[in-house]
Write a protein that holds these residues in place. Structure first.
Motif, PDB file in Angstrom:
ATOM      1  N   MET A  46       0.849  -1.202   0.000  1.00  0.00           N
ATOM      2  CA  MET A  46       0.000   0.000   0.000  1.00  0.00           C
ATOM      3  C   MET A  46       0.884   1.251   0.000  1.00  0.00           C
ATOM      4  O   MET A  46       1.783   1.381   0.824  1.00  0.00           O
ATOM      5  CB  MET A  46      -0.893  -0.014   1.240  1.00  0.00           C
ATOM      6  CG  MET A  46      -1.844   1.156   1.265  1.00  0.00           C
ATOM      7  SD  MET A  46      -3.021   1.030   2.618  1.00  0.00           S
ATOM      8  CE  MET A  46      -4.362   0.163   1.824  1.00  0.00           C
ATOM      9  N   THR A  47       0.635   2.148  -0.925  1.00  0.00           N
ATOM     10  CA  THR A  47       1.472   3.349  -1.025  1.00  0.00           C
ATOM     11  C   THR A  47       1.033   4.387   0.006  1.00  0.00           C
ATOM     12  O   THR A  47      -0.054   4.292   0.576  1.00  0.00           O
ATOM     13  CB  THR A  47       1.351   4.003  -2.414  1.00  0.00           C
ATOM     14  OG1 THR A  47       0.026   4.532  -2.534  1.00  0.00           O
ATOM     15  CG2 THR A  47       1.600   3.002  -3.527  1.00  0.00           C
ATOM     16  N   ARG A  48       1.898   5.378   0.184  1.00  0.00           N
ATOM     17  CA  ARG A  48       1.586   6.482   1.078  1.00  0.00           C
ATOM     18  C   ARG A  48       0.316   7.196   0.636  1.00  0.00           C
ATOM     19  O   ARG A  48      -0.504   7.612   1.455  1.00  0.00           O
ATOM     20  CB  ARG A  48       2.759   7.473   1.057  1.00  0.00           C
ATOM     21  CG  ARG A  48       3.323   7.806   2.418  1.00  0.00           C
ATOM     22  CD  ARG A  48       4.314   8.933   2.299  1.00  0.00           C
ATOM     23  NE  ARG A  48       3.750  10.143   2.901  1.00  0.00           N
ATOM     24  CZ  ARG A  48       3.762  10.387   4.205  1.00  0.00           C
ATOM     25  NH1 ARG A  48       4.303   9.533   5.041  1.00  0.00           N
ATOM     26  NH2 ARG A  48       3.229  11.494   4.673  1.00  0.00           N
ATOM     27  N   ASP A  49       0.154   7.332  -0.671  1.00  0.00           N
ATOM     28  CA  ASP A  49      -1.052   7.997  -1.204  1.00  0.00           C
ATOM     29  C   ASP A  49      -2.318   7.209  -0.849  1.00  0.00           C
ATOM     30  O   ASP A  49      -3.355   7.790  -0.522  1.00  0.00           O
ATOM     31  CB  ASP A  49      -0.950   8.156  -2.721  1.00  0.00           C
ATOM     32  CG  ASP A  49      -0.059   9.337  -3.094  1.00  0.00           C
ATOM     33  OD1 ASP A  49       0.326  10.095  -2.175  1.00  0.00           O
ATOM     34  OD2 ASP A  49       0.244   9.502  -4.298  1.00  0.00           O
ATOM     35  N   ASP A  50      -2.220   5.884  -0.943  1.00  0.00           N
ATOM     36  CA  ASP A  50      -3.379   5.052  -0.587  1.00  0.00           C
ATOM     37  C   ASP A  50      -3.754   5.264   0.876  1.00  0.00           C
ATOM     38  O   ASP A  50      -4.926   5.354   1.237  1.00  0.00           O
ATOM     39  CB  ASP A  50      -3.060   3.563  -0.785  1.00  0.00           C
ATOM     40  CG  ASP A  50      -2.861   3.233  -2.259  1.00  0.00           C
ATOM     41  OD1 ASP A  50      -3.372   3.997  -3.104  1.00  0.00           O
ATOM     42  OD2 ASP A  50      -2.175   2.232  -2.547  1.00  0.00           O
ATOM     43  N   ILE A  51      -2.708   5.313   1.715  1.00  0.00           N
ATOM     44  CA  ILE A  51      -2.949   5.482   3.156  1.00  0.00           C
ATOM     45  C   ILE A  51      -3.578   6.852   3.428  1.00  0.00           C
ATOM     46  O   ILE A  51      -4.555   6.963   4.170  1.00  0.00           O
ATOM     47  CB  ILE A  51      -1.629   5.317   3.954  1.00  0.00           C
ATOM     48  CG1 ILE A  51      -1.147   3.873   3.835  1.00  0.00           C
ATOM     49  CG2 ILE A  51      -1.831   5.706   5.410  1.00  0.00           C
ATOM     50  CD1 ILE A  51       0.241   3.630   4.382  1.00  0.00           C
ATOM     51  N   ALA A  52      -3.019   7.879   2.772  1.00  0.00           N
ATOM     52  CA  ALA A  52      -3.562   9.229   2.971  1.00  0.00           C
ATOM     53  C   ALA A  52      -5.017   9.289   2.518  1.00  0.00           C
ATOM     54  O   ALA A  52      -5.855   9.937   3.144  1.00  0.00           O
ATOM     55  CB  ALA A  52      -2.717  10.246   2.204  1.00  0.00           C
TER      56      ALA A  52
ATOM     57  N   VAL B 286      -0.249   9.473   8.835  1.00  0.00           N
ATOM     58  CA  VAL B 286       0.103   8.716   7.623  1.00  0.00           C
ATOM     59  C   VAL B 286       1.448   8.017   7.829  1.00  0.00           C
ATOM     60  O   VAL B 286       1.602   6.835   7.512  1.00  0.00           O
ATOM     61  CB  VAL B 286       0.135   9.639   6.383  1.00  0.00           C
ATOM     62  CG1 VAL B 286       0.649   8.871   5.160  1.00  0.00           C
ATOM     63  CG2 VAL B 286      -1.258  10.200   6.102  1.00  0.00           C
ATOM     64  N   ASP B 287       2.422   8.737   8.395  1.00  0.00           N
ATOM     65  CA  ASP B 287       3.738   8.139   8.688  1.00  0.00           C
ATOM     66  C   ASP B 287       3.571   6.906   9.582  1.00  0.00           C
ATOM     67  O   ASP B 287       4.149   5.857   9.339  1.00  0.00           O
ATOM     68  CB  ASP B 287       4.649   9.134   9.439  1.00  0.00           C
ATOM     69  CG  ASP B 287       5.041  10.318   8.577  1.00  0.00           C
ATOM     70  OD1 ASP B 287       4.927  10.213   7.335  1.00  0.00           O
ATOM     71  OD2 ASP B 287       5.462  11.351   9.151  1.00  0.00           O
ATOM     72  N   TYR B 288       2.776   7.100  10.622  1.00  0.00           N
ATOM     73  CA  TYR B 288       2.590   6.024  11.595  1.00  0.00           C
ATOM     74  C   TYR B 288       1.994   4.780  10.928  1.00  0.00           C
ATOM     75  O   TYR B 288       2.461   3.664  11.102  1.00  0.00           O
ATOM     76  CB  TYR B 288       1.674   6.504  12.730  1.00  0.00           C
ATOM     77  CG  TYR B 288       1.405   5.435  13.772  1.00  0.00           C
ATOM     78  CD1 TYR B 288       2.270   5.238  14.844  1.00  0.00           C
ATOM     79  CD2 TYR B 288       0.295   4.596  13.654  1.00  0.00           C
ATOM     80  CE1 TYR B 288       2.035   4.250  15.782  1.00  0.00           C
ATOM     81  CE2 TYR B 288       0.057   3.597  14.586  1.00  0.00           C
ATOM     82  CZ  TYR B 288       0.922   3.433  15.649  1.00  0.00           C
ATOM     83  OH  TYR B 288       0.692   2.436  16.562  1.00  0.00           O
ATOM     84  N   LEU B 289       0.949   5.019  10.135  1.00  0.00           N
ATOM     85  CA  LEU B 289       0.285   3.886   9.474  1.00  0.00           C
ATOM     86  C   LEU B 289       1.233   3.220   8.482  1.00  0.00           C
ATOM     87  O   LEU B 289       1.334   1.994   8.416  1.00  0.00           O
ATOM     88  CB  LEU B 289      -0.994   4.372   8.767  1.00  0.00           C
ATOM     89  CG  LEU B 289      -2.113   4.859   9.691  1.00  0.00           C
ATOM     90  CD1 LEU B 289      -3.209   5.556   8.899  1.00  0.00           C
ATOM     91  CD2 LEU B 289      -2.694   3.688  10.491  1.00  0.00           C
ATOM     92  N   ALA B 290       1.968   4.051   7.721  1.00  0.00           N
ATOM     93  CA  ALA B 290       2.888   3.512   6.710  1.00  0.00           C
ATOM     94  C   ALA B 290       3.943   2.630   7.387  1.00  0.00           C
ATOM     95  O   ALA B 290       4.246   1.532   6.921  1.00  0.00           O
ATOM     96  CB  ALA B 290       3.552   4.659   5.945  1.00  0.00           C
ATOM     97  N   GLU B 291       4.447   3.125   8.512  1.00  0.00           N
ATOM     98  CA  GLU B 291       5.487   2.383   9.220  1.00  0.00           C
ATOM     99  C   GLU B 291       4.969   1.038   9.734  1.00  0.00           C
ATOM    100  O   GLU B 291       5.638   0.017   9.628  1.00  0.00           O
ATOM    101  CB  GLU B 291       5.968   3.248  10.392  1.00  0.00           C
ATOM    102  CG  GLU B 291       7.163   2.694  11.129  1.00  0.00           C
ATOM    103  CD  GLU B 291       7.451   3.502  12.390  1.00  0.00           C
ATOM    104  OE1 GLU B 291       7.811   2.898  13.403  1.00  0.00           O
ATOM    105  OE2 GLU B 291       7.280   4.753  12.332  1.00  0.00           O
ATOM    106  N   HIS B 292       3.752   1.046  10.265  1.00  0.00           N
ATOM    107  CA  HIS B 292       3.228  -0.183  10.856  1.00  0.00           C
ATOM    108  C   HIS B 292       2.635  -1.139   9.841  1.00  0.00           C
ATOM    109  O   HIS B 292       2.360  -2.292  10.149  1.00  0.00           O
ATOM    110  CB  HIS B 292       2.209   0.162  11.951  1.00  0.00           C
ATOM    111  CG  HIS B 292       2.867   0.689  13.187  1.00  0.00           C
ATOM    112  ND1 HIS B 292       3.302   1.987  13.290  1.00  0.00           N
ATOM    113  CD2 HIS B 292       3.207   0.077  14.350  1.00  0.00           C
ATOM    114  CE1 HIS B 292       3.859   2.167  14.474  1.00  0.00           C
ATOM    115  NE2 HIS B 292       3.828   1.027  15.135  1.00  0.00           N
ATOM    116  N   LEU B 293       2.416  -0.654   8.632  1.00  0.00           N
ATOM    117  CA  LEU B 293       1.853  -1.534   7.604  1.00  0.00           C
ATOM    118  C   LEU B 293       2.945  -2.171   6.758  1.00  0.00           C
ATOM    119  O   LEU B 293       2.688  -3.073   5.988  1.00  0.00           O
ATOM    120  CB  LEU B 293       0.890  -0.745   6.691  1.00  0.00           C
ATOM    121  CG  LEU B 293      -0.452  -0.400   7.335  1.00  0.00           C
ATOM    122  CD1 LEU B 293      -1.223   0.581   6.491  1.00  0.00           C
ATOM    123  CD2 LEU B 293      -1.263  -1.669   7.571  1.00  0.00           C
ATOM    124  N   SER B 294       4.168  -1.655   6.908  1.00  0.00           N
ATOM    125  CA  SER B 294       5.223  -2.189   6.047  1.00  0.00           C
ATOM    126  C   SER B 294       5.860  -3.425   6.678  1.00  0.00           C
ATOM    127  O   SER B 294       5.731  -3.662   7.861  1.00  0.00           O
ATOM    128  CB  SER B 294       6.271  -1.118   5.790  1.00  0.00           C
ATOM    129  OG  SER B 294       6.808  -0.686   7.026  1.00  0.00           O
TER     130      SER B 294
END
Lengths: 384, 81
Positions: B1-7, B73-81
């Motif tokens: 999932m990209t950062r854009d998707d998360i945002a 967004v940073d937090y989600l990106a970090e925990h989803l990777s």
């Protein structure tokens, strides 16, 4: 036969608009069933039926606005000529002395389930000028811009602008004016240490999924309910020069609405609910209030109010009592403050607890004891 | 999932909670709760929705790392990777 009447949902209500006929003619209805939805200044209210039987016909069409007391439907109760099964009138409507504003033609729902999209500038201007954003015509899907509000103000000949007040503001104006006119308020303030509570909540929530986490107001409510058992003169209704203490603490929770304004519907018998149950009830209530739909008795049956400023507010507040209640407890935003413990100054989580109470019913001495009792219970959060 | 998707997902959940706030007008680096005028129960509802959507625990102790749109967004990106 009995008639189901347009109920009075508070001293400030003169008329309501029938929005839904929940029970169709020919269908049976039990005591306590939701029979209709009525639009008032405060939103869509689900009305419970106080008779059991079969709805034979509706006497008022959907969308029609009728005065309080108008028969809305006929119910065959199986009895010969039963008393009119009106819901108990929370107020035998001691009419507000000042002339209430003319019922505005079809005031828009405060929130009909959808919220109005608007730019911050538009919202500011609307708030400044007392314009209900819901009354501004816009292209669907487009948020309201500053220019839309300005144009609306310029057009300015809508009947509502005669008073400059939205329906919600009119409702607040009526009840709060009555409160300040009739109730001799006195005010008390007390600093309360919430360090133990804050730590207890953090520990409890640490292992919990978000949907099971607790928030501070649950503990404020529980502490209040417990203190009210000892100080019942702050819990009840004052009507016709008589104070009637309530049998249980039905605590109205002041909830701010996004479009402006607030309502304070009740959480029932707070002392009898476990804190997790109460938390679920509070989430459900707030969700329904934000969607603009709640039950009639949630509005009329609160016996005291709590207003909590949450964690983005200021130190404290002095509330205005919601008649016919006799007290309102306020709690400000907790913050780290220097606090002396055993001769040492330590940073503690402190909040300002306040009480506004009705001097016809109680005095400062008992009020102080009541606030101290709330404080004491908040020091033992695990027991709440 | 990209950062854009998360945002985009975060935007969708925020619109549900604060439908009156246009996403394109907020400051994504400013205090999330101030920008969207959300209280603690709104924030809990947001975390509940995001936790379910992304199957994340999102503990309360991490709330400090979720204090702006961008940080969330940073937090989600970090925990989803």
């Amino acid at each position: 036969m009995s008639a189901f009447l347009m109920p009075s949902l508070g001293a400030d209500m003169e008329a309501g608009t029938l929005m839904e006929q929940v029970i169709a003619p020919g269908q049976s209805v039990a005591r306590g069933d939701i029979i209709a939805v009525v639009e008032t200044q405060k939103g869509a209210i689900e009305i419970e039926c106080y008779a059991a039987g079969t709805v034979t016909e509706w006497l008022v069409a959907i969308g029609e606005r009728v005065p309080v007391g108008t028969p809305l439907a006929r119910i065959d109760t199986g009895e010969e000529e039963a008393e009119q099964a009106a819901p108990p009138q929370p107020e035998p409507t001691p009419q507000v002395v000042e002339q209430a504003p003319e019922p505005a033609p079809a005031p828009r729902p405060v929130s009909g389930g959808t919220r109005v999209a608007a730019s911050p500038a538009a919202r500011r201007l609307a708030a400044e000028k007392g314009v209900d954003l819901g009354t501004i015509p816009v292209m669907s899907g487009q948020p309201i811009r500053h220019g839309d509000v300005a144009a609306h103000l310029k057009a300015g000949d809508r009947p509502e602008s005669q008073t400059g007040l939205s329906a919600m503001r009119q409702a607040i104006s009526a009840s709060m004016s009555r409160s300040k006119r009739e109730i001799p308020h006195f005010y008390l303030t007390h600093q309360v240490d919430l360090t133990a509570l804050t730590e207890f909540i953090a520990e409890t929530n640490a292992g919990r999924a978000p949907e099971d986490r607790l928030l501070q107001p649950v503990f404020y409510l529980r502490a209040m309910a417990r203190a009210l058992k000892k100080y019942p003169e702050f819990n009840g209704h004052f009507e016709k020069d008589i104070f009637t203490p309530a049998e249980a603490a039905h605590i109205g929770l002041a909830i701010a609405l996004r479009g402006g304004g607030l309502v304070a519907p009740a959480l029932f018998d707070v002392a009898a609910q476990e804190r997790d149950t109460l938390m679920a009830q509070m989430r459900d209530l707030i969700a329904r209030v934000r969607a603009g739909r709640f039950k009639a008795r949630e509005l009329s049956d609160a016996t005291i109010t709590l207003t909590s400023l949450g964690d983005r507010g200021i130190d404290g507040l002095f509330g205005v009592i919601y008649p016919p209640q006799v007290a309102i407890v306020g709690i400000g935003t907790p913050a780290l403050r220097p606090w002396v413990v055993d001769g040492k100054v330590l940073p503690h989580q402190i909040a300002t607890l306040t009480l506004a109470a009705d001097h016809r019913v109680s005095d400062g001495h008992r009020g102080a004891l009541f606030l101290r009792a709330i404080d004491r219970f908040l020091q033992e959060p695990e027991t709440l | 999932m990209t950062r854009d998707d998360i945002a985009k997902a975060l935007g969708e959940e925020l619109v549900r909670i604060a439908p009156d706030i246009p996403l394109d007008e907020i400051d994504r680096s400013a205090e999330l709760r101030d920008e969207f005028d959300i209280d603690s129960i709104d924030f809990l509802n947001l975390v509940t929705a995001l936790g379910k959507r992304f199957a994340l625990e999102m503990p309360e102790a991490d709330y400090g790392a979720m204090d702006s749109f961008d940080h969330m967004v940073d937090y989600l990106a970090e925990h989803l990777s």
